[in-house]
Design a protein around this motif. Structure first.
Motif, PDB file in Angstrom:
ATOM      1  N   GLY A  91     -41.595 -11.252  49.027  1.00 44.93           N
ATOM      2  CA  GLY A  91     -42.480 -10.250  48.444  1.00 44.93           C
ATOM      3  C   GLY A  91     -41.975  -8.827  48.629  1.00 44.93           C
ATOM      4  N   ILE A  92     -41.283  -8.565  49.726  1.00 49.37           N
ATOM      5  CA  ILE A  92     -40.767  -7.215  49.971  1.00 49.37           C
ATOM      6  C   ILE A  92     -39.701  -6.865  48.942  1.00 49.37           C
ATOM      7  CG2 ILE A  92     -39.546  -5.740  51.623  1.00 49.37           C
ATOM      8  CD1 ILE A  92     -40.929  -7.547  53.826  1.00 49.37           C
ATOM      9  N   ALA A  93     -38.733  -7.754  48.767  1.00 51.08           N
ATOM     10  CA  ALA A  93     -37.662  -7.503  47.783  1.00 51.08           C
ATOM     11  C   ALA A  93     -38.239  -7.424  46.367  1.00 51.08           C
ATOM     12  CB  ALA A  93     -36.591  -8.586  47.871  1.00 51.08           C
ATOM     13  N   GLU A  94     -39.203  -8.281  46.079  1.00 53.61           N
ATOM     14  CA  GLU A  94     -39.830  -8.255  44.743  1.00 53.61           C
ATOM     15  C   GLU A  94     -40.556  -6.931  44.514  1.00 53.61           C
ATOM     16  OE1 GLU A  94     -42.337 -11.685  44.773  1.00 53.61           O
ATOM     17  OE2 GLU A  94     -40.637 -13.060  44.875  1.00 53.61           O
ATOM     18  N   ALA A  95     -41.264  -6.443  45.529  1.00 51.69           N
ATOM     19  CA  ALA A  95     -42.000  -5.185  45.393  1.00 51.69           C
ATOM     20  C   ALA A  95     -41.041  -4.005  45.226  1.00 51.69           C
ATOM     21  CB  ALA A  95     -42.904  -4.970  46.608  1.00 51.69           C
ATOM     22  N   ILE A  96     -39.958  -4.012  45.978  1.00 55.46           N
ATOM     23  CA  ILE A  96     -38.967  -2.940  45.851  1.00 55.46           C
ATOM     24  C   ILE A  96     -38.371  -2.952  44.451  1.00 55.46           C
ATOM     25  CG2 ILE A  96     -36.675  -2.176  46.610  1.00 55.46           C
ATOM     26  CD1 ILE A  96     -37.567  -3.035  49.483  1.00 55.46           C
ATOM     27  N   ARG A  97     -38.025  -4.138  43.937  1.00 59.46           N
ATOM     28  CA  ARG A  97     -37.477  -4.230  42.578  1.00 59.46           C
ATOM     29  C   ARG A  97     -38.499  -3.748  41.548  1.00 59.46           C
ATOM     30  NH1 ARG A  97     -34.072  -8.028  44.274  1.00 59.46           N
ATOM     31  NH2 ARG A  97     -35.641  -9.639  44.478  1.00 59.46           N
ATOM     32  N   TRP A  98     -39.759  -4.163  41.708  1.00 61.48           N
ATOM     33  CA  TRP A  98     -40.808  -3.740  40.781  1.00 61.48           C
ATOM     34  C   TRP A  98     -40.924  -2.212  40.772  1.00 61.48           C
ATOM     35  CZ3 TRP A  98     -45.175  -0.884  41.637  1.00 61.48           C
ATOM     36  CH2 TRP A  98     -46.033  -0.742  40.536  1.00 61.48           C
ATOM     37  N   HIS A  99     -40.993  -1.633  41.960  1.00 56.68           N
ATOM     38  CA  HIS A  99     -41.093  -0.171  42.055  1.00 56.68           C
ATOM     39  C   HIS A  99     -39.872   0.493  41.417  1.00 56.68           C
ATOM     40  CE1 HIS A  99     -41.929   3.801  43.580  1.00 56.68           C
ATOM     41  NE2 HIS A  99     -40.720   3.827  44.115  1.00 56.68           N
ATOM     42  N   SER A 100     -38.709   0.000  41.709  1.00 58.04           N
ATOM     43  CA  SER A 100     -37.476   0.578  41.170  1.00 58.04           C
ATOM     44  C   SER A 100     -37.400   0.446  39.654  1.00 58.04           C
ATOM     45  CB  SER A 100     -36.257  -0.078  41.820  1.00 58.04           C
ATOM     46  OG  SER A 100     -36.245   0.196  43.210  1.00 58.04           O
ATOM     47  N   LEU A 101     -37.993  -0.604  39.107  1.00 62.55           N
ATOM     48  CA  LEU A 101     -38.007  -0.771  37.645  1.00 62.55           C
ATOM     49  C   LEU A 101     -38.834   0.313  36.959  1.00 62.55           C
ATOM     50  CD1 LEU A 101     -38.197  -4.625  37.236  1.00 62.55           C
ATOM     51  CD2 LEU A 101     -36.497  -3.114  36.184  1.00 62.55           C
ATOM     52  N   GLN A 102     -39.745   0.933  37.686  1.00 60.88           N
ATOM     53  CA  GLN A 102     -40.516   2.037  37.125  1.00 60.88           C
ATOM     54  C   GLN A 102     -39.629   3.284  36.967  1.00 60.88           C
ATOM     55  OE1 GLN A 102     -43.573   0.685  36.351  1.00 60.88           O
ATOM     56  NE2 GLN A 102     -42.646  -1.006  37.482  1.00 60.88           N
ATOM     57  N   ILE A 103     -38.495   3.283  37.665  1.00 64.92           N
ATOM     58  CA  ILE A 103     -37.578   4.423  37.665  1.00 64.92           C
ATOM     59  C   ILE A 103     -36.380   4.165  36.752  1.00 64.92           C
ATOM     60  CG2 ILE A 103     -36.074   5.841  39.139  1.00 64.92           C
ATOM     61  CD1 ILE A 103     -38.082   4.989  41.464  1.00 64.92           C
ATOM     62  N   THR A 104     -35.827   2.941  36.823  1.00 65.04           N
ATOM     63  CA  THR A 104     -34.654   2.601  36.017  1.00 65.04           C
ATOM     64  C   THR A 104     -34.632   1.110  35.707  1.00 65.04           C
ATOM     65  OG1 THR A 104     -32.224   2.546  35.921  1.00 65.04           O
ATOM     66  CG2 THR A 104     -33.216   2.376  38.104  1.00 65.04           C
ATOM     67  N   GLY A 105     -34.289   0.789  34.480  1.00 71.94           N
ATOM     68  CA  GLY A 105     -34.166  -0.608  34.081  1.00 71.94           C
ATOM     69  C   GLY A 105     -33.053  -1.329  34.817  1.00 71.94           C
ATOM     70  N   ARG A 106     -32.106  -0.588  35.340  1.00 69.66           N
ATOM     71  CA  ARG A 106     -30.999  -1.219  36.072  1.00 69.66           C
ATOM     72  C   ARG A 106     -31.450  -1.873  37.382  1.00 69.66           C
ATOM     73  NH1 ARG A 106     -25.500   2.285  35.210  1.00 69.66           N
ATOM     74  NH2 ARG A 106     -25.466   2.042  32.944  1.00 69.66           N
ATOM     75  N   ALA A 107     -32.674  -1.586  37.796  1.00 65.85           N
ATOM     76  CA  ALA A 107     -33.193  -2.217  39.014  1.00 65.85           C
ATOM     77  C   ALA A 107     -33.217  -3.735  38.877  1.00 65.85           C
ATOM     78  CB  ALA A 107     -34.581  -1.688  39.337  1.00 65.85           C
ATOM     79  N   MET A 108     -33.314  -4.232  37.642  1.00 67.34           N
ATOM     80  CA  MET A 108     -33.310  -5.686  37.453  1.00 67.34           C
ATOM     81  C   MET A 108     -31.988  -6.312  37.855  1.00 67.34           C
ATOM     82  SD  MET A 108     -32.902  -6.299  33.342  1.00 67.34           S
ATOM     83  CE  MET A 108     -34.018  -5.035  32.823  1.00 67.34           C
ATOM     84  N   LEU A 109     -30.958  -5.494  38.037  1.00 64.52           N
ATOM     85  CA  LEU A 109     -29.651  -6.006  38.420  1.00 64.52           C
ATOM     86  C   LEU A 109     -29.483  -6.106  39.934  1.00 64.52           C
ATOM     87  CD1 LEU A 109     -27.483  -3.998  35.871  1.00 64.52           C
ATOM     88  CD2 LEU A 109     -28.467  -6.291  35.612  1.00 64.52           C
ATOM     89  N   SER A 110     -30.472  -5.653  40.683  1.00 64.88           N
ATOM     90  CA  SER A 110     -30.403  -5.757  42.140  1.00 64.88           C
ATOM     91  C   SER A 110     -30.761  -7.173  42.567  1.00 64.88           C
ATOM     92  CB  SER A 110     -31.361  -4.777  42.803  1.00 64.88           C
ATOM     93  OG  SER A 110     -31.361  -4.995  44.205  1.00 64.88           O
ATOM     94  N   ARG A 111     -29.947  -7.736  43.437  1.00 64.82           N
ATOM     95  CA  ARG A 111     -30.189  -9.088  43.948  1.00 64.82           C
ATOM     96  C   ARG A 111     -30.660  -9.063  45.398  1.00 64.82           C
ATOM     97  NH1 ARG A 111     -26.497 -12.480  44.573  1.00 64.82           N
ATOM     98  NH2 ARG A 111     -24.971 -10.968  45.276  1.00 64.82           N
ATOM     99  N   GLY A 112     -31.096  -7.893  45.873  1.00 61.78           N
ATOM    100  CA  GLY A 112     -31.498  -7.753  47.264  1.00 61.78           C
ATOM    101  C   GLY A 112     -32.531  -8.785  47.694  1.00 61.78           C
ATOM    102  N   ALA A 113     -32.426  -9.179  48.951  1.00 55.72           N
ATOM    103  CA  ALA A 113     -33.316 -10.190  49.528  1.00 55.72           C
ATOM    104  C   ALA A 113     -34.090  -9.568  50.691  1.00 55.72           C
ATOM    105  CB  ALA A 113     -32.506 -11.383  50.018  1.00 55.72           C
ATOM    106  N   SER A 114     -35.133 -10.259  51.108  1.00 65.43           N
ATOM    107  CA  SER A 114     -35.862  -9.902  52.322  1.00 65.43           C
ATOM    108  C   SER A 114     -36.263 -11.207  52.998  1.00 65.43           C
ATOM    109  CB  SER A 114     -37.082  -9.041  52.007  1.00 65.43           C
ATOM    110  OG  SER A 114     -37.831  -9.591  50.948  1.00 65.43           O
ATOM    111  N   VAL A 115     -35.909 -11.306  54.286  1.00 64.46           N
ATOM    112  CA  VAL A 115     -36.138 -12.547  55.025  1.00 64.46           C
ATOM    113  C   VAL A 115     -36.573 -12.237  56.453  1.00 64.46           C
ATOM    114  CG1 VAL A 115     -34.334 -13.733  53.670  1.00 64.46           C
ATOM    115  CG2 VAL A 115     -33.776 -12.846  55.943  1.00 64.46           C
ATOM    116  N   ILE A 116     -37.003 -13.284  57.115  1.00 62.48           N
ATOM    117  CA  ILE A 116     -37.312 -13.232  58.540  1.00 62.48           C
ATOM    118  C   ILE A 116     -36.328 -14.137  59.258  1.00 62.48           C
ATOM    119  CG2 ILE A 116     -39.011 -13.922  60.285  1.00 62.48           C
ATOM    120  CD1 ILE A 116     -41.163 -13.329  58.056  1.00 62.48           C
ATOM    121  N   ARG A 117     -35.774 -13.640  60.345  1.00 61.61           N
ATOM    122  CA  ARG A 117     -35.009 -14.491  61.256  1.00 61.61           C
ATOM    123  C   ARG A 117     -35.701 -14.358  62.612  1.00 61.61           C
ATOM    124  NH1 ARG A 117     -30.395 -17.388  62.062  1.00 61.61           N
ATOM    125  NH2 ARG A 117     -29.754 -17.505  64.241  1.00 61.61           N
TER     126      ARG A 117
END
Length: 164
Positions: free
Chosen positions: A95-121
């Motif tokens: 959800g963190i990575a998805e939220a960051i991508r969603w927010h970034s898409l409001q700024i630039t369409g290129r945010a859809m090209l980010s593959r960033g992840a968020s996990v717990i170890r």
């Protein structure tokens, strides 16, 4: 003061070779310290799966609360940060990575090209951010106010989720 610890891992072949200054890592450091995180480590590594994986495991073993990576989330064959991040996960926190991508898409369409992840170890939250200082700032401005609560739940510092 959050009382929480953090580490920053910058992934850049050029940065690790001394050919590029780590501006994104510095943006992260400033933003984290401004809200009370104690930044325990700043690491600069090349885009190498095994080195990234080993580093993330080591930071989690040190019980760092939050590890923020920058770089290595794009489409280049050398961009392996999300794969190394997933390889060390004990649980997903997508959800963190998805939220960051969603927010970034409001700024630039290129945010859809980010593959960033968020996990717990174990009791460490690991969040991948893009490599540019501008994208790092925009991402953290959006996500950072919410991460403390998640980390406090993860580390049993609180068990209250119903406040907001």
């Amino acid at each position: 003061m959050t009382g929480l610890t953090a580490a920053i891992v910058t992934l850049s072949d050029k940065g690790a070779a001394g050919q590029r200054e780590d501006k994104s890592g510095e943006v992260i450091r400033q933003m984290l310290t401004d809200v009370g995180y104690e930044v325990k480590d700043m690491i600069l590594l090349p885009d190498d799966f095994e080195q990234i994986k080993t580093c993330l495991i080591g930071l989690a073993d040190q019980k760092i609360n939050l590890v923020v990576t920058t770089g290595g989330t794009g489409f280049s064959t050398r961009d392996v940060t999300p794969e190394a991040t997933h390889a060390v996960a004990t649980r997903n926190a997508s959800g963190i990575a998805e939220a960051i991508r969603w927010h970034s898409l409001q700024i630039t369409g290129r945010a859809m090209l980010s593959r960033g992840a968020s996990v717990i170890r174990d009791e460490t939250l690991i969040v991948n951010l893009p490599g540019s200082p501008k994208a790092v700032r925009e991402s953290l401005e959006y996500a950072l106010p919410h991460l403390q609560h998640g980390i406090e739940i993860l580390t049993n510092k609180t068990n209250e989720c119903g406040g907001n």
